[in-house]
Design an enzyme around this catalytic site. Sequence first.
Site, PDB file in Angstrom:
ATOM      1  N   SER B  48     -28.071  18.503  -6.942  1.00  0.00           N
ATOM      2  CA  SER B  48     -29.224  18.742  -6.081  1.00  0.00           C
ATOM      3  C   SER B  48     -28.984  17.908  -4.828  1.00  0.00           C
ATOM      4  O   SER B  48     -28.785  16.689  -4.943  1.00  0.00           O
ATOM      5  CB  SER B  48     -30.503  18.308  -6.807  1.00  0.00           C
ATOM      6  OG  SER B  48     -31.628  18.714  -6.079  1.00  0.00           O
ATOM      7  N   GLU B  49     -28.974  18.537  -3.643  1.00  0.00           N
ATOM      8  CA  GLU B  49     -28.487  17.784  -2.479  1.00  0.00           C
ATOM      9  C   GLU B  49     -29.406  16.648  -2.039  1.00  0.00           C
ATOM     10  O   GLU B  49     -29.003  15.813  -1.257  1.00  0.00           O
ATOM     11  CB  GLU B  49     -28.114  18.696  -1.311  1.00  0.00           C
ATOM     12  CG  GLU B  49     -29.232  19.474  -0.673  1.00  0.00           C
ATOM     13  CD  GLU B  49     -29.260  20.917  -1.173  1.00  0.00           C
ATOM     14  OE1 GLU B  49     -29.034  21.133  -2.386  1.00  0.00           O
ATOM     15  OE2 GLU B  49     -29.522  21.817  -0.352  1.00  0.00           O
ATOM     16  N   ASN B  50     -30.628  16.601  -2.567  1.00  0.00           N
ATOM     17  CA  ASN B  50     -31.471  15.437  -2.262  1.00  0.00           C
ATOM     18  C   ASN B  50     -31.047  14.195  -3.034  1.00  0.00           C
ATOM     19  O   ASN B  50     -31.653  13.145  -2.864  1.00  0.00           O
ATOM     20  CB  ASN B  50     -32.958  15.755  -2.480  1.00  0.00           C
ATOM     21  CG  ASN B  50     -33.253  16.367  -3.829  1.00  0.00           C
ATOM     22  OD1 ASN B  50     -32.415  17.042  -4.426  1.00  0.00           O
ATOM     23  ND2 ASN B  50     -34.437  16.122  -4.341  1.00  0.00           N
ATOM     24  N   GLY B  51     -30.016  14.304  -3.861  1.00  0.00           N
ATOM     25  CA  GLY B  51     -29.436  13.060  -4.355  1.00  0.00           C
ATOM     26  C   GLY B  51     -29.210  12.871  -5.836  1.00  0.00           C
ATOM     27  O   GLY B  51     -29.357  11.755  -6.327  1.00  0.00           O
ATOM     28  N   SER B  90     -24.388  12.082  -1.484  1.00  0.00           N
ATOM     29  CA  SER B  90     -24.653  13.475  -1.826  1.00  0.00           C
ATOM     30  C   SER B  90     -23.844  14.416  -0.940  1.00  0.00           C
ATOM     31  O   SER B  90     -23.250  15.387  -1.416  1.00  0.00           O
ATOM     32  CB  SER B  90     -26.149  13.759  -1.686  1.00  0.00           C
ATOM     33  OG  SER B  90     -26.464  14.986  -2.293  1.00  0.00           O
TER      34      SER B  90
END
Lengths: 217, 219
Positions: B48-51, B90
């Site tokens: 998930s690119e938010n981390g 990320s």
Amino acid sequence: MKKIKSVEEALSYIKPGMTIMVGGFLGVGSPELLIDAIIERKIGDLTLIANDTSFPDQNYGKLVVNKLIKKVITSHIGTNPESGLQMHSGEMEIILTPQGTLVEQIRAGGAGLGGVITPTGLGTVVEDGKQKIEIDGKSFLVEKPLRADVALLRGAKVDRKGNICYDLAARNFNPIMAMAADIVIVEADEIVETGEIDPNFVMTPHIFVDVIVKGGK
Amino acid sequence: MDSNKVKEIIAKRVAKEFKDGNLVNLGIGLPTLVANYIPKDVEVTLQSENGFIGMGTAPLPGQENPNLVNAGSQPVTINEGAAFFDSSISFSIIRGGHLDFTVLGALQVDEKGNLANWMIPGKKVPGMGGAMDLVTGAKKVIVAMTHTAKGSIKIMKECTLPLTAKAQVDMIVTEMGVMVVTDKGLLLKEKNPLYSIEEIQAQTEAILIIAEDLKEMEI
């Protein structure tokens, strides 16, 4: 050095016309009290650097709705219709930047680097007006570092010295912004005694933090 | 075809691409559904690119954690062995070639593998978010989308909308078929048995090259 201050004292660092960075990803991991205090005091003409412009009724999204932002540097405005409206009316200047570039520009700003050399954005409008360079036969865009006057962060657990531990996905841009502003203010869900956070699990070392404010939760 | 069935066909087909041990980023919307069809014996880690990596399914009602959401702000869970990190890490994962697949939707995609999915000038400018980095950095880029937008053609000779990235798309999966970007153009490798080649071509601006061993999609 006593870093724990009231919201009132913390706000004295933020002046109209300044550039602020606000941690968070669609508002997750964003300070709430500090943002509300900026709105209450109508500190405007700000340049906002944040991953997105959140939602109209949440945290830094409310700064846009209250027309306190003159310029925003961000990767996404789609969840806050007010941003699009103000962009089209010319009230707010918006610079859209790929998310991975944005975070590296901030990191470069805090890390003493002259810029970011990235392939992201090649062949798109993102490269307009930017320097392109070739390294070992590959093309890259040069993106400049970003810094702010003040960074506003949210930490889950912060000790009295300013060491920060974030919770789950609330980390996002916070530790990077902690390095890239003249004054760094963290809103802490919980303030603990120095030493209570295992040094192995400190995510932002205290030397980056200037002011700690007790958050609402 | 009913829109849920369309999504199911696409998501099911995309899921077959993954190999055991792959790291995958699924975009918001239709691509998210792909997670439901990954075979049990194929271990795929979702980013998930938010981390974080190790994203799981949606939580049960009442079990939501405000700090545990996907990049579209929807509550999620994590699987055992998950790990959290900041946005710089990320996007190092994303841009640095550590991601095996990115699956995302498109407004337009063309025969050269160009993708447009982040803005419609004068109409909608949401911003690119992480899409440009994902498409630039992932080892394999799969566009998962309905073949047309309510009849309006999306698979073009050349994209007319502003690009997300140039020549990065590897594969296009729609309810009509599976197309692969080659240096000669779009190769139709699989088709939905409910459609003829002519019907698929009629909904596609790019001229399709038909694979010699054209297969039928599972529907």
